[in-house]
Design a protein around this motif. Structure first.
Motif, short mmCIF file in Angstrom:
data_model
loop_
_atom_site.label_atom_id
_atom_site.label_comp_id
_atom_site.label_asym_id
_atom_site.label_seq_id
_atom_site.Cartn_x
_atom_site.Cartn_y
_atom_site.Cartn_z
N LEU A 52 31.60 12.83 23.78
CA LEU A 52 31.81 14.25 22.69
C LEU A 52 32.46 15.32 24.12
CD1 LEU A 52 29.03 14.82 20.16
CD2 LEU A 52 31.09 13.79 19.74
N GLN A 55 34.96 17.17 24.22
CA GLN A 55 35.08 17.75 22.79
C GLN A 55 34.86 19.08 22.94
OE1 GLN A 55 36.89 16.22 20.36
NE2 GLN A 55 36.90 14.91 21.64
N ALA A 57 36.26 21.74 21.20
CA ALA A 57 36.90 23.06 20.86
C ALA A 57 37.03 24.01 21.78
CB ALA A 57 35.68 23.15 20.11
N MET A 133 24.41 26.32 22.74
CA MET A 133 24.61 25.18 21.22
C MET A 133 25.41 25.11 20.88
SD MET A 133 22.24 21.98 21.40
CE MET A 133 20.95 21.92 20.16
N THR A 134 26.00 26.16 20.09
CA THR A 134 27.33 26.19 18.83
C THR A 134 28.67 25.64 19.33
OG1 THR A 134 26.50 28.12 18.88
CG2 THR A 134 25.33 26.72 17.84
N THR A 135 28.47 26.48 20.99
CA THR A 135 30.21 26.36 21.19
C THR A 135 30.61 25.34 20.46
OG1 THR A 135 28.91 27.33 23.12
CG2 THR A 135 31.21 26.75 23.40
N SER A 136 30.71 24.49 21.44
CA SER A 136 31.01 22.79 20.48
C SER A 136 30.13 21.75 20.44
CB SER A 136 32.29 22.83 22.16
OG SER A 136 31.85 22.19 22.89
N ALA A 137 31.11 20.25 20.60
CA ALA A 137 30.58 18.76 20.91
C ALA A 137 30.13 18.75 22.14
CB ALA A 137 31.29 18.55 20.06
N SER A 140 26.88 21.20 21.85
CA SER A 140 25.65 20.25 21.71
C SER A 140 25.05 18.92 22.66
CB SER A 140 25.66 19.99 20.28
OG SER A 140 26.53 21.04 19.20
N VAL B 203 17.37 13.57 15.52
CA VAL B 203 17.70 15.15 16.25
C VAL B 203 18.99 15.93 16.18
CG1 VAL B 203 17.68 15.64 18.48
CG2 VAL B 203 15.61 14.49 17.47
N LEU B 204 20.12 14.79 15.78
CA LEU B 204 21.12 15.51 15.70
C LEU B 204 22.23 16.07 14.52
CD1 LEU B 204 22.79 12.83 17.85
CD2 LEU B 204 21.92 14.45 18.66
N PHE B 207 19.35 19.20 14.68
CA PHE B 207 20.63 20.66 15.33
C PHE B 207 21.27 20.41 15.05
CE2 PHE B 207 18.57 19.82 20.12
CZ PHE B 207 17.42 19.90 18.96
N LEU B 211 20.12 24.50 14.30
CA LEU B 211 20.08 25.31 15.58
C LEU B 211 22.21 25.40 15.09
CD1 LEU B 211 18.73 23.00 17.76
CD2 LEU B 211 17.98 25.28 16.63
N GLY B 212 23.10 25.18 14.31
CA GLY B 212 23.92 25.05 14.44
C GLY B 212 25.13 24.11 15.57
N ALA B 213 24.71 22.93 15.91
CA ALA B 213 25.19 22.53 17.25
C ALA B 213 26.65 21.70 16.13
CB ALA B 213 23.99 21.34 17.25
N ASN B 214 27.24 20.56 17.07
CA ASN B 214 28.45 20.73 16.27
C ASN B 214 28.55 18.94 16.65
OD1 ASN B 214 30.00 23.08 15.91
ND2 ASN B 214 29.34 23.26 17.79
N PHE B 215 27.11 18.32 16.61
CA PHE B 215 27.71 16.70 16.55
C PHE B 215 28.44 16.31 15.50
CE2 PHE B 215 23.77 17.80 19.04
CZ PHE B 215 23.49 17.48 20.16
N ALA B 219 35.04 21.42 12.38
CA ALA B 219 35.78 22.01 13.37
C ALA B 219 35.46 22.21 14.96
CB ALA B 219 35.61 22.98 12.41
N GLY B 220 33.90 21.44 15.48
CA GLY B 220 33.65 22.06 16.41
C GLY B 220 33.57 20.53 17.41
N GLY B 221 34.70 19.76 17.08
CA GLY B 221 34.98 18.24 18.04
C GLY B 221 33.86 17.86 17.77
N GLY B 222 32.98 17.36 16.60
CA GLY B 222 31.90 16.72 16.71
C GLY B 222 32.97 15.62 15.77
N ASN B 223 31.91 14.50 15.08
CA ASN B 223 32.93 13.15 15.46
C ASN B 223 31.42 12.41 13.87
OD1 ASN B 223 33.39 10.47 15.32
ND2 ASN B 223 34.14 10.20 17.07
N LEU B 226 30.74 9.35 14.57
CA LEU B 226 29.06 9.22 15.76
C LEU B 226 28.44 8.79 14.17
CD1 LEU B 226 28.46 8.66 18.35
CD2 LEU B 226 28.09 11.55 18.03
#
Ligand code: HEM
Ligand code: CU
Lengths: 209, 616
Positions: A52, A55, A57, A133-137, A140, B203-204, B207, B211-215, B219-223, B226
């Motif tokens: 990631l 990524q 964003a 934490m929330t900015t991008s993958a 994170s 954990v991911l 989160f 916590l609003g993470a993007n794994f 939209a946030g670049g996550g996959n 994965l």
């Protein structure tokens, strides 16, 4: 050599008190196994980060963010703390409790220094770059990987501090020695992981982009 | 109270058995509810949402909270005895592992009462498991409950590894270890390398959700893929973590009741290790249809099929062990014999699924459902029943009723094949898995109905087992050391149930099947390897229990950090992580207490040993 023997004689402890009992040997073996599991844990976090890391964003990228001088200093501090941790084990093998306690304290202080730099770094990212934490993958996975390492450092600091108190009270025995040895193994492990963090996260991010 | 503080591996085994059996029952009820919903087309017994929750919880509960703990129960009961040890390497951790498993499992099941169970499938694939598609706290219960329970499994794995490495009786080299000890050893190593991966995955995912993470959020670049990789890097080894102990049980039972040494012992050992190794190489065969491309698909297909080789070696070794043996057909051996062809069928469909092009056809149909139930139920659960019947007298000092046992076996295995054999064909004619109902007259109706009938038959089999347990509990304790008369390994050399210290004197091992060897040499008991002396025992402690309660509280607290309770005090407690901090404080606080007060343990003196009348 003579002083070494003299010291041992006064303490009536074997040269390697951590391995003197079956409990002690089991503890060390069990801890090696635990570290193998930890290696998989960090391996998975690294794999996630590598997947990631580009990524970003709408957020900042690694090269915009990282400052190598700070992390280089942090790395140096942590590496030195590994060295002081080795000194503490050597002191233990000499049966020198005072020097053991001194080196453990130095190790803890260096750990605190590292942690301080890390907190400063995160604080900067969040306040100046709006990088949370929330900015991008990428963000994170960055905070999770580096934060996990930081949590390990924090845990290590608390643990070693606790042991300092115990040794100060109870002295060096076949019960306290394995604990110290195992905490030193942990500390080295956390250090080695940091070397990978430094390379994979910071160097790769800054240099390769 | 005794049970809350025990660190004795034999008591912990019983705790695992009860707790695992409890969750197995819950999972079983969920399974029956699923089958009731599917017994006829267009049924409205449950809603689509409830159906999703049922299948998710059924799979999750059965695998993590049902069969795993029962495996651990048998391992705890048997391993220290088989290797001639007085206990496991870390009795404290043993108890901690149990309590974290139990509280993790309770947390997960609390979801039923707190706004909805997880509904994203037991594999929790993103984005189904994201807050977009799964809006209740269900998946949070999944990630956090499994995290805590998984911690227990990991602790157990490390404990067994250390125990087997350092606590073997004098003379027991690695190549003299009983097969069940071997498979426990290899399984534990697999746990050590597989569970941290899922721990990270959980954990991911939490989160992302909390916590609003993007794994896994595109939209946030996550996959999302994965997640699948992480899940299956753990998940495929996990299926071998489940089946290898069953292999071990079958090896013990088959050789005992054929009155023969296990055929090809060393090839069995190497096959076990090879399976474990290959088990880590094939995870992506669960992902053929995610678009990895032909090269990756081909490589994973070939690696998958390679596993058939060591597995085949095992099957033939069991057959050769039985060949020409004097086979006793009791319940334990019936379950073991029933295991062999059933598991082979699961293996064959596995190889079929492992062929990537064919998998495009089978994937996400009932064919897959049939496959994994053949291996997990037809393999593992039959193995567990075999092992329970076999070691029950050792654990409890009473032999389970044989007549009832045989009825149990036949109802269960007939019910099983009725349920799942048909599902192969349901899959082949196109019935998809994970759909809550189907249209009539598509060729699904009759087979589904029969499948439901079979499921209830299996349920009857399980109830008969429970009846058997209750009946047996009424019998007086006190079968002799070796109730089967054919015991080969060390656990049969000591009284049933064993005294607290297991072995009065550590035995001297002189070959494979150590006890059998002594019996054949005309001896009644093992030659001791040490003089009678005072035996050191660890003290009981409540700390593991308290630590697990702390984790439970912290988990609940973490899950609700972003909720609005409409009550300012609750909002204050949860939104500021105060509950989390309290929970973790309890856990770490008890860790500190544990570290500060070294346990000196206590001793059983030689006079007391004789006073207790142990004849070990
Ligand atoms: C000869 C050995 C085996 C082979 C070649 C094999 C192959 C496969 C393949 C290719 C799939 C994926 C099918 C799909 O989703 O399209 C699968 C699914 C599965 N297998 Fe196996 N398998 C074997 C043994 C086992 C064993 C021993 C277990 C458990 C003890 C097991 C449990 C499962 C489970 C639970 C699934 C379904 C996962 C899901 O999608 O929910 N398998 N197997
Ligand atoms: Cu698989």
């Amino acid at each position: 050599m003579t002083t070494l023997h003299a010291e041992q004689a006064t303490n009536k402890l074997p040269h390697e008190p951590e391995k003197a009992t079956l409990e002690g040997r089991n503890k060390i073996l069990g801890f090696w196994l635990f570290l193998a599991g930890e290696a998989v844990l960090f391996g998975t976090l690294f794999a996630t980060f590598l997947t990631l890391r580009n990524q970003v964003a709408d957020g900042p990228s690694a090269s915009e963010l990282f400052s190598l001088p700070i992390t280089a200093v942090a790395t140096l501090i942590l590496l030195v703390s590994s060295l002081t941790s080795v000194f503490s084990i050597q002191a233990m093998h000499r049966g020198n409790v005072k020097s053991l306690l001194t080196w453990l304290t130095v190790t803890v202080l260096l750990g605190l220094g590292f942690l301080g730099l890390e907190i400063y770094e995160f604080y900067e990212y969040v306040t100046h770059y709006g990088y949370g934490m929330t900015t991008s993958a990428f963000s994170s996975s960055f905070y999770t990987l580096v934060g996990f390492h930081g949590a390990h450092v924090t845990f290590g600091i608390c643990w070693i501090s606790l042991l300092i108190g115990q040794v100060a009270r109870k002295g060096l025995t076949v019960v306290t020695a394995p604990k110290i040895y195992v905490s030193a193994m942990y500390w080295h492990f956390v250090d080695v992981v940091w070397v990978f963090v430094f390379t994979v996260v910071y160097l790769l991010g800054k240099v390769v982009g | 109270m005794d049970w809350l503080t025990t660190v004795d591996h034999k008591k912990i085994a019983i705790l695992y058995l009860i707790a695992g059996g409890f969750f197995f029952g819950i999972g079983g009820i969920e399974a029956l509810l699923i089958r009731v919903q599917l017994w006829k087309p267009m049924n409205t017994f449950v809603t689509a949402q409830q159906f999703n929750e049922l299948i998710t919880m059924h799979g999750t509960t059965m695998i993590f909270l049902g069969v795993m703990p029962i495996i651990f129960a048998i391992m705890n009961a048997v391993i220290p005895l088989q290797i001639g040890a007085r206990d496991v390497a870390f009795p404290f951790l043993n108890s901690l592992g149990f309590w974290t498993f139990l509280f993790g499992g309770l947390l997960l099941n609390l979801s039923w009462f707190m706004g909805g169970a997880p509904d994203g499938g037991w594999t929790a694939y993103a984005p189904l498991s994201s807050t977009t598609y799964s809006t209740t706290h269900g998946v949070d219960f999944y990630t956090i409950g499994l995290q805590i329970a998984g911690l227990g499994t990991l602790i157990g794995g490390i404990n067994f590894l250390a125990t087997i490495i350092t606590m073997r009786a004098p003379g027991m080299s690695f190549m003299r270890m009983p097969m069940f000890t071997w498979t426990t050893f290899v399984t534990s190593a697999m746990i050590l390398f597989a569970f941290p991966a899922i721990a990270v995955g959980l954990v991911l995912l939490s989160f992302d959700r909390i916590l609003g993470a993007n794994f896994f959020n595109v939209a946030g670049g996550g996959n999302p893929v994965l997640w699948q990789h992480i899940f299956w890097i753990f998940g495929h080894p996990e299926v071998y973590i489940l089946i290898l102990p069953a292999f071990g049980i079958i090896s013990e039972v088959v050789s005992t009741f054929s009155r023969k040494r296990l055929f090809g012992y060393s090839s069995m050992v190497f096959a076990t290790i090879l399976i474990a190794f290959l088990g880590f190489m094939v995870w992506a065969h669960h992902m053929f249809t995610t678009g990895m491309g032909p090269v990756a698909n081909a490589l994973f297909a070939i690696a998958t099929m390679l596993i058939a080789v060591p597995t085949g070696i095992k099957i033939f070794n069991w057959l050769f062990t039985m060949w020409g043996g004097q086979i006793t057909f009791n319940t334990a051996s019936l379950f073991a014999i029933g295991f062999v062809p059933t598991f082979v069928m699961g293996g064959v469909t596995g190889v079929m699924l492992g062929s990537a092009p064919a998998d495009y056809q089978f994937h996400d149909t009932y064919f897959v459902v049939a496959h994994f139930h053949y291996v997990i139920v037809g393999g593992l659960v039959l193995g567990l029943f075999s092992g329970l019947h076999y070691w029950w007298p050792k654990m409890f000092g009473r032999v389970l009723n044989e007549t009832l046992g045989k009825i149990e076996f036949w109802t269960f295995i007939i019910g099983f094949h009725l349920t799942f054999f048909l599902q192969h064909f349901l899959g082949l004619v196109g019935m998809q898995r994970r759909v809550f109902t189907y249209l009539p007259n598509q060729g699904f109706d009759l087979m589904n109905m029969l499948s439901t009938v079979g499921a209830f038959l299996m349920g009857v089999g399980v109830i008969l087992f429970l009846v058997n347990v209750v009946i047996t509990a009424r019998k007086p304790v006190g079968v002799e050391n070796d109730p089967w008369g054919d015991g080969r390994t060390l656990e049969w050399a000591i009284p049933s149930p064993p005294p607290e210290y297991n072995f009065k004197q550590l035995p001297l091992v002189r070959g494979i099947d150590a006890y059998w060897k002594e019996k054949m040499a005309g001896h009644k008991e093992m030659t001791p390897a040490e003089p009678v002396g005072s035996i050191h025992m660890p003290s009981p402690t409540i700390i593991p229990f308290v630590m697990s309660v702390g984790l439970f509280i912290a988990g609940l607290g973490f899950m609700f950090t972003t909720d609005d309770f409409g009550n300012s005090f609750l909002n204050f407690l949860f939104n500021n992580y105060i509950v989390v901090i309290i929970g973790l404080g309890i856990t770490f606080g008890s860790m500190i207490v544990h570290s500060l007060y070294d346990d000196a343990g206590w001793h059983i003196e030689p006079e007391e040993i004789d006073g207790k009348g142990a004849e070990a």
